[in-house]
Design a protein around this motif. Sequence first.
Motif, PDB file in Angstrom:
ATOM      1  N   ALA A 126       0.833  -1.213   0.000  1.00  0.00           N
ATOM      2  CA  ALA A 126       0.000   0.000   0.000  1.00  0.00           C
ATOM      3  C   ALA A 126       0.866   1.262   0.000  1.00  0.00           C
ATOM      4  O   ALA A 126       1.853   1.340   0.727  1.00  0.00           O
ATOM      5  CB  ALA A 126      -0.907   0.001   1.224  1.00  0.00           C
ATOM      6  N   TYR A 127       0.457   2.236  -0.814  1.00  0.00           N
ATOM      7  CA  TYR A 127       1.172   3.512  -0.878  1.00  0.00           C
ATOM      8  C   TYR A 127       0.568   4.487   0.144  1.00  0.00           C
ATOM      9  O   TYR A 127      -0.511   4.232   0.681  1.00  0.00           O
ATOM     10  CB  TYR A 127       1.133   4.058  -2.307  1.00  0.00           C
ATOM     11  CG  TYR A 127       2.112   3.307  -3.176  1.00  0.00           C
ATOM     12  CD1 TYR A 127       3.435   3.711  -3.261  1.00  0.00           C
ATOM     13  CD2 TYR A 127       1.739   2.147  -3.843  1.00  0.00           C
ATOM     14  CE1 TYR A 127       4.354   3.005  -4.017  1.00  0.00           C
ATOM     15  CE2 TYR A 127       2.656   1.435  -4.602  1.00  0.00           C
ATOM     16  CZ  TYR A 127       3.964   1.872  -4.682  1.00  0.00           C
ATOM     17  OH  TYR A 127       4.877   1.165  -5.407  1.00  0.00           O
ATOM     18  N   PRO A 128       1.312   5.597   0.447  1.00  0.00           N
ATOM     19  CA  PRO A 128       0.920   6.463   1.567  1.00  0.00           C
ATOM     20  C   PRO A 128      -0.550   6.897   1.613  1.00  0.00           C
ATOM     21  O   PRO A 128      -1.150   6.886   2.689  1.00  0.00           O
ATOM     22  CB  PRO A 128       1.850   7.662   1.423  1.00  0.00           C
ATOM     23  CG  PRO A 128       3.089   7.075   0.838  1.00  0.00           C
ATOM     24  CD  PRO A 128       2.609   6.012  -0.104  1.00  0.00           C
ATOM     25  N   LYS A 130      -3.271   5.412   0.422  1.00  0.00           N
ATOM     26  CA  LYS A 130      -4.110   4.272   0.843  1.00  0.00           C
ATOM     27  C   LYS A 130      -3.867   3.968   2.330  1.00  0.00           C
ATOM     28  O   LYS A 130      -4.806   3.665   3.066  1.00  0.00           O
ATOM     29  CB  LYS A 130      -3.779   3.037  -0.013  1.00  0.00           C
ATOM     30  CG  LYS A 130      -4.660   1.843   0.334  1.00  0.00           C
ATOM     31  CD  LYS A 130      -4.328   0.594  -0.450  1.00  0.00           C
ATOM     32  CE  LYS A 130      -5.177  -0.570   0.039  1.00  0.00           C
ATOM     33  NZ  LYS A 130      -4.797  -1.857  -0.542  1.00  0.00           N
TER      34      LYS A 130
ATOM     35  N   GLN B  74       7.024  -1.197  -0.715  1.00  0.00           N
ATOM     36  CA  GLN B  74       5.870  -1.630  -1.519  1.00  0.00           C
ATOM     37  C   GLN B  74       6.287  -2.449  -2.734  1.00  0.00           C
ATOM     38  O   GLN B  74       5.513  -3.259  -3.237  1.00  0.00           O
ATOM     39  CB  GLN B  74       5.092  -0.407  -2.020  1.00  0.00           C
ATOM     40  CG  GLN B  74       4.325   0.348  -0.947  1.00  0.00           C
ATOM     41  CD  GLN B  74       5.136   1.434  -0.300  1.00  0.00           C
ATOM     42  OE1 GLN B  74       6.361   1.411  -0.314  1.00  0.00           O
ATOM     43  NE2 GLN B  74       4.477   2.382   0.323  1.00  0.00           N
ATOM     44  N   TYR B  99      -5.893  -7.556   2.597  1.00  0.00           N
ATOM     45  CA  TYR B  99      -5.285  -6.227   2.405  1.00  0.00           C
ATOM     46  C   TYR B  99      -4.228  -6.197   1.293  1.00  0.00           C
ATOM     47  O   TYR B  99      -4.162  -5.260   0.520  1.00  0.00           O
ATOM     48  CB  TYR B  99      -4.678  -5.734   3.725  1.00  0.00           C
ATOM     49  CG  TYR B  99      -4.391  -4.245   3.697  1.00  0.00           C
ATOM     50  CD1 TYR B  99      -5.383  -3.333   3.987  1.00  0.00           C
ATOM     51  CD2 TYR B  99      -3.138  -3.756   3.348  1.00  0.00           C
ATOM     52  CE1 TYR B  99      -5.153  -1.962   3.939  1.00  0.00           C
ATOM     53  CE2 TYR B  99      -2.890  -2.392   3.296  1.00  0.00           C
ATOM     54  CZ  TYR B  99      -3.899  -1.503   3.603  1.00  0.00           C
ATOM     55  OH  TYR B  99      -3.655  -0.154   3.544  1.00  0.00           O
TER      56      TYR B  99
END
Lengths: 220, 328
Positions: A126-128, A130, B74, B99
């Motif tokens: 997940a990026y910031p 999200k 990520q 998730y």
Amino acid sequence: MIEQAIFLTIKLATITTILLLVISLPLAWWLANTRHFSKPFIEAIVAIPIVLPPTVLGFYLLVLLGNNGALGQLSHYFTGHSLAFTFGGLVIASMLYSLPFVVQPLQASFDRVDKKTIEAAYLLGAYPIKVFLTIVFPQIKRGFIAACVLGFAHTVGEFGVVLMVGGNIPGETQVVSIALYELVETLEYEKAHYLSAGLLLFSFIVLLLVYGANKTRSVR
Amino acid sequence: MFSTEITYKHADFEMDVGITLEPGKIHALIGESGSGKSTLLRLLSGLLTPTEGLINSGDRILFDSVKGINLVPQKRNVGLVFQDYALFDHMTIFQNIAYGVSVSNQHYVVQDWLEKMGLSNKADLYPEQLSGGEKQRVALARVLAASPDILLMDEPFSALNTQLRLQLRRDLRQLIRDSGVPVLIAIHDLEEAQMLADQVTILSKGKVVQTGEVQNVFAAPNSVASAHALGWHNVLKCEMLPFRLYERQMKKPAYMVIPATAFTLSEGIADLKATVLDSVSLQFTTYYDVRTESGDILQLELSKDSPRLIIAEQYHFKVNESQLMFIN
């Protein structure tokens, strides 16, 4: 007169709260996570409106926003008039006055965010943005609601700063608290009663909603 | 194959670690508290940036200080199971596991992992409604459902009771074999490391002091730091002990590791004289802390059948040379 003041107050409190949230969310996040030496200075500056008499803050803001003040001159350059005794000036003054009431609940909430959950989310791809929306925001929801309510209610309730910076111009700077003061000055006690009772009821309902919302959330 | 060779300036020491992990094998990372185990996991996952070095995951370069490559967490596709699980408390178990899974096949993948972990009937519950063992399974499922190229685990069993550990250890070994993912586990329980891992690396103050197959490393520590990290209390300089004990060695060793069980009480000729400092009795054995004439403190384990030793008295002991390990 009263309807105009109520509308202006709600408009002022809404704009102030929204702008304060835009500034306070990154500021509170930074304060909650930084070890920078300037942190205590920034915290002290943010908290000044809590201890400073509103008239002192109002006086300095009047100087700053007036014809000879830096912000006043800047405004004059772009718009042709200074910010003193204008709605724009009131918004700036209200933002400064209510800043600690928005930053502090947010900072306290950010302090309690489990940093490992943020790292776990990053590692799951997940990026910031999200991460903020799905991991951080749910953890600070109560603080966010408290910040909104306190920022809004504190702006509705301000008097000294508003009077100094905005004066008492109906439709432009005359908010409810100033209108109430004028009603008392002109011995219109019946209207003053209605306005005061209205403000009291408003404050109670807002707080009831906040506590109710928090209770619902704490059940799960 | 996952390989790394990195340095990092830790607050207390300079880390310099090289490790290679093999697919489907569990590699245990052991060392005393503060030896840099958790820091290494954070460096590999991208939560910290190494000062210099290289991290490769198969053909992919995750970090290369020379080429200026440093993939964000990520993009690394590295799974990390945190010591305290770091579950998302505001999400259901299903949402937690989902998730890191792409939306297209989310339902199928999550259901599959719920079944594998025996959590099918808990999908709609929240983490606070689960037991410690179940939380651990959710944390593991959440990471594995995202199909990582490598799995890192930080003290995964430390919060669990003995019964749960046994069960989860068994399940984990099976899962790793099935998935073929290389695994690096920071672990402080040495017995657990031996039972769980195929390979082991010992860290001491940020440096690798020994690495290899678990059985080989545990049977033959190559340095004093390694011996201590492996839980051997009794590491003595050879000159403190009779020549008889190391005469068969090709070269005179520097140190000798004496397991606590290698001592027996002796009436006559002794290898060692020592004064009893303290004792702890368990069901079948008694542990004694003793001080040798040279001032070294040793730990002895005698069976309950042996005469009871009195604190502050000096005794003679023989050492069973077949149990000794030597450090050159």
